[in-house]
Scaffold this motif. Structure first.
Motif, mmCIF file in Angstrom:
data_model
loop_
_atom_site.group_PDB
_atom_site.id
_atom_site.type_symbol
_atom_site.label_atom_id
_atom_site.label_comp_id
_atom_site.label_asym_id
_atom_site.label_seq_id
_atom_site.Cartn_x
_atom_site.Cartn_y
_atom_site.Cartn_z
ATOM 1 N N GLN A 1 0.359 3.073 6.563
ATOM 2 C CA GLN A 1 -0.858 2.852 5.784
ATOM 3 C C GLN A 1 -1.145 1.357 5.640
ATOM 4 O O GLN A 1 -2.277 0.903 5.826
ATOM 5 C CB GLN A 1 -0.723 3.497 4.396
ATOM 6 C CG GLN A 1 -1.923 3.290 3.484
ATOM 7 C CD GLN A 1 -3.182 3.964 3.982
ATOM 8 O OE1 GLN A 1 -3.127 5.024 4.592
ATOM 9 N NE2 GLN A 1 -4.326 3.334 3.749
ATOM 10 N N GLN B 1 -7.115 7.882 2.768
ATOM 11 C CA GLN B 1 -5.984 7.237 3.423
ATOM 12 C C GLN B 1 -5.764 7.873 4.790
ATOM 13 O O GLN B 1 -6.450 8.821 5.161
ATOM 14 C CB GLN B 1 -4.719 7.383 2.568
ATOM 15 C CG GLN B 1 -4.721 6.554 1.302
ATOM 16 C CD GLN B 1 -3.348 6.489 0.667
ATOM 17 O OE1 GLN B 1 -2.605 7.460 0.637
ATOM 18 N NE2 GLN B 1 -2.994 5.327 0.151
ATOM 19 N N LEU B 2 -4.789 7.329 5.525
ATOM 20 C CA LEU B 2 -4.477 7.861 6.844
ATOM 21 C C LEU B 2 -4.150 9.347 6.773
ATOM 22 O O LEU B 2 -3.411 9.796 5.898
ATOM 23 C CB LEU B 2 -3.301 7.126 7.466
ATOM 24 C CG LEU B 2 -3.514 5.689 7.941
ATOM 25 C CD1 LEU B 2 -2.202 5.156 8.513
ATOM 26 C CD2 LEU B 2 -4.629 5.589 8.964
ATOM 27 N N GLU C 1 -4.373 -0.775 7.247
ATOM 28 C CA GLU C 1 -5.243 -1.643 6.452
ATOM 29 C C GLU C 1 -5.239 -3.066 7.004
ATOM 30 O O GLU C 1 -6.280 -3.736 7.042
ATOM 31 C CB GLU C 1 -4.788 -1.625 4.997
ATOM 32 C CG GLU C 1 -4.986 -0.270 4.319
ATOM 33 C CD GLU C 1 -4.411 -0.222 2.919
ATOM 34 O OE1 GLU C 1 -4.003 -1.289 2.397
ATOM 35 O OE2 GLU C 1 -4.359 0.887 2.339
ATOM 36 N N ALA D 1 5.455 6.168 6.288
ATOM 37 C CA ALA D 1 4.016 6.346 6.101
ATOM 38 C C ALA D 1 3.418 5.219 5.273
ATOM 39 O O ALA D 1 2.259 4.832 5.478
ATOM 40 C CB ALA D 1 3.721 7.694 5.451
ATOM 41 N N ALA D 2 4.195 4.669 4.334
ATOM 42 C CA ALA D 2 3.707 3.525 3.571
ATOM 43 C C ALA D 2 3.499 2.321 4.487
ATOM 44 O O ALA D 2 2.521 1.576 4.365
ATOM 45 C CB ALA D 2 4.680 3.185 2.446
ATOM 46 N N TRP E 1 1.272 5.446 0.192
ATOM 47 C CA TRP E 1 0.616 6.578 0.866
ATOM 48 C C TRP E 1 0.944 7.814 0.064
ATOM 49 O O TRP E 1 2.102 8.063 -0.288
ATOM 50 C CB TRP E 1 1.125 6.702 2.302
ATOM 51 C CG TRP E 1 0.466 7.789 3.089
ATOM 52 C CD1 TRP E 1 -0.765 7.747 3.668
ATOM 53 C CD2 TRP E 1 1.012 9.077 3.407
ATOM 54 N NE1 TRP E 1 -1.032 8.929 4.321
ATOM 55 C CE2 TRP E 1 0.035 9.767 4.179
ATOM 56 C CE3 TRP E 1 2.203 9.721 3.123
ATOM 57 C CZ2 TRP E 1 0.244 11.053 4.657
ATOM 58 C CZ3 TRP E 1 2.408 11.006 3.599
ATOM 59 C CH2 TRP E 1 1.432 11.659 4.360
ATOM 60 N N CYS E 2 -0.069 8.625 -0.243
ATOM 61 C CA CYS E 2 0.139 9.724 -1.180
ATOM 62 C C CYS E 2 -0.032 11.092 -0.534
ATOM 63 O O CYS E 2 -0.338 12.069 -1.213
ATOM 64 C CB CYS E 2 -0.807 9.582 -2.373
ATOM 65 S SG CYS E 2 -2.564 9.633 -1.932
ATOM 66 N N GLY E 3 0.172 11.184 0.779
ATOM 67 C CA GLY E 3 0.083 12.478 1.445
ATOM 68 C C GLY E 3 1.332 13.309 1.221
ATOM 69 O O GLY E 3 2.314 12.862 0.627
ATOM 70 N N GLN F 1 2.215 16.476 6.190
ATOM 71 C CA GLN F 1 0.759 16.378 6.191
ATOM 72 C C GLN F 1 0.181 16.906 7.503
ATOM 73 O O GLN F 1 0.501 16.412 8.578
ATOM 74 C CB GLN F 1 0.333 14.928 5.993
ATOM 75 C CG GLN F 1 -1.168 14.717 5.948
ATOM 76 C CD GLN F 1 -1.766 15.314 4.694
ATOM 77 O OE1 GLN F 1 -1.164 15.242 3.634
ATOM 78 N NE2 GLN F 1 -2.924 15.908 4.814
ATOM 79 N N VAL G 1 -1.929 11.457 8.226
ATOM 80 C CA VAL G 1 -0.688 11.339 9.007
ATOM 81 C C VAL G 1 -0.123 12.731 9.303
ATOM 82 O O VAL G 1 0.020 13.555 8.399
ATOM 83 C CB VAL G 1 0.357 10.492 8.266
ATOM 84 C CG1 VAL G 1 1.661 10.438 9.066
ATOM 85 C CG2 VAL G 1 -0.178 9.086 8.018
ATOM 86 N N SER H 1 0.831 -1.195 0.000
ATOM 87 C CA SER H 1 0.000 0.000 0.000
ATOM 88 C C SER H 1 0.868 1.248 0.000
ATOM 89 O O SER H 1 1.728 1.418 0.857
ATOM 90 C CB SER H 1 -0.920 0.015 1.231
ATOM 91 O OG SER H 1 -1.758 -1.113 1.231
#
Length: 447
Positions: free
Chosen positions: A96, A127-128, A100, A92-93, A55-57, A61, A130, A53
């Motif tokens: 995330q 998503q989270l 999940e 963060a990945a 994470w795209c923040g 963030q 963060v 997964s």
């Protein structure tokens, strides 16, 4: 196998103990639980590979509000020492993926519950949410076991993350003196709780399992009085089943191999008189969801004390049925809340309990409207509220939505004929509702 043990350090609840170990006067003792792991065989490749997964923040963030999932949230934080290299993109990945994994595991253990993670609409979907938190202490200072948990908690407080409605899952990316210390968790009576995961420790141990274990500590597991609670030195854990996530030892098996109170007799779904984590408001009760429909009219917005509702236009949010909320009106400058309708009434704070079919409306308006009065013929018009005595024209501002009574009195030799504008009829009195800027005309005739 590896050990899980309860820490003996005490932290103060009012303002948690500082790194030096000081406690706030009058504070309630807050006791963190440690997760430790024995040294495991070296792994091929990275000690803990990131999950698939992404994470795209953003790199810093911020806490996005309102929360995408309404209710008592579990907010995730990436923390690092003052001199630490920022590895948010990598960690963060992992966070995330762990979130999940915890969600899937919890639903598999109890189809009626899951953790209410704080989610935000990011570029690639929900998503989270963060937050990055840089601690004021150096890596060397924070490497010491004593005081690290307090330093993390104090940094959260200093950063404004001190809500009694929130549990904070903190992935600490810094050196830890005890390389088999995986994490710590504790909670205040107010509700504020911290679940710390030490990402550079316990190579090969599932960070998802550590996070879930520490979150359960913040939810009250495992309390004294539970039939299989270990007692010292492993208090806060169960000792009846090695597969229980709250057992005082953990190996390198994945979270999916753990069980959530398999006997349902210690800390989850037990029905006894001691705290039950299944009832914690930080869990989404999948079988007891209720929508709350909110209508907002005029120059204002409504927010709730519990995170998840902040609306300046009609919106519907979903809650655990039975959640108690205080809805707070937020009027724009120069405006006011006129009234609530539906599940609330009056023009102050709205306290309600969410239930199926619940709805609320909030009406905002400018605080004042102007009332203009004109006279045709000879006579006077006076208002019931101080402000108007007209011969032949006058105007004044009055509080909105507070009716004003006008009384027309003819001059000698004249008679009142009728009203015009915002008033109607031939009676000498008229009530103007003041729901908008208004103009009334009084017409007099000669006798």
């Amino acid at each position: 196998m590896s050990g899980l043990r309860a820490a003996s350090a005490l932290l103060a609840a009012g303002v948690l103990a500082a790194l030096s170990g000081g406690a706030a006067a009058g504070g309630t003792a807050l006791r963190p639980h440690d997760v430790t792991a024995a040294t495991l065989a070296p792994l091929a490749g990275p000690a803990r590979a990131a999950r698939a997964s992404a994470w795209c923040g953003s790199a810093q963030q911020a806490d996005v509000v309102p929360n995408a999932v309404a209710g008592f949230p579990v907010h995730w934080v990436y923390a690092l020492p003052a001199d630490g290299a920022d590895a948010l993109a990598t960690v963060a990945a992992t966070m995330q993926g762990d979130a999940e994994a915890i969600d899937a595991w919890w639903r598999s253990q109890d189809p009626t519950r899951t953790l209410r993670n704080d989610l935000a609409p990011l570029a690639c979907g929900l998503q989270l949410d963060v937050t990055t938190l840089r601690l004021p202490q150096s890596s060397a200072q924070l490497a010491l076991t004593e005081g690290r948990f307090a330093a993390i908690a104090n940094a959260l407080i200093a950063g404004g993350f001190r809500s009694p409605f929130v549990k904070y899952v903190v992935y600490y990316d810094g050196p830890v003196e005890e390389d088999n210390l995986c994490g710590q968790g504790a909670s205040e009576g107010s509700g504020f709780g911290v679940a710390a995961v030490y990402v550079r420790s316990c190579a090969g141990v599932s960070t998802a399992a550590v996070a879930a274990h520490e979150v359960l500590h913040t939810l009250g597991a495992v309390s004294e009085g539970a039939p299989n609670e270990c007692g010292e030195p492993d208090d806060g854990h169960t000792c009846d089943d090695p597969n229980d996530l709250m057992y005082p030892s953990i190996d390198d098996s994945p979270l999916a191999a753990k069980a959530l109170d398999p006997g349902r007799d210690d800390y989850y779904g037990h029905g006894g008189g001691w705290p039950d984590a299944q009832d914690a408001p930080w869990l989404v009760q999948l079988d007891r969801q209720a929508p709350l429909a909110l209508t907002v009219s005029g120059p204002g917005a409504v927010r709730a004390d519990v995170p998840g509702l902040s609306c300046a236009q009609p919106c519907t949010t979903t809650w655990n049925s039975g959640t108690r909320l205080n809805l707070l009106p937020v009027a724009q400058p120069g405006a006011k809340l006129v009234r609530w309708n539906g599940a609330c009434s009056g023009a102050a704070l709205c306290a309600l309990t969410v239930s199926p079919g619940a709805s609320v409306s909030a009406l905002f308006a400018p605080a004042f409207f102007r009332l203009t009065v004109s006279i045709a013929g000879r006579g006077t018009v006076r208002s019931s509220r101080p402000g108007l005595t007209c011969r032949p024209r006058c105007a004044a501002t009055f509080p909105s939505y507070e009716p004003v009574r006008l009384t027309a009195a003819p001059a000698k030799g004249w008679a009142f004929r009728r009203w015009g504008g915002s008033c109607r009829g031939s009676r000498p009195t008229c009530v103007v509702p003041m729901t908008a800027a208004s103009r009334a005309v009084a017409l007099f005739r000669r006798r």
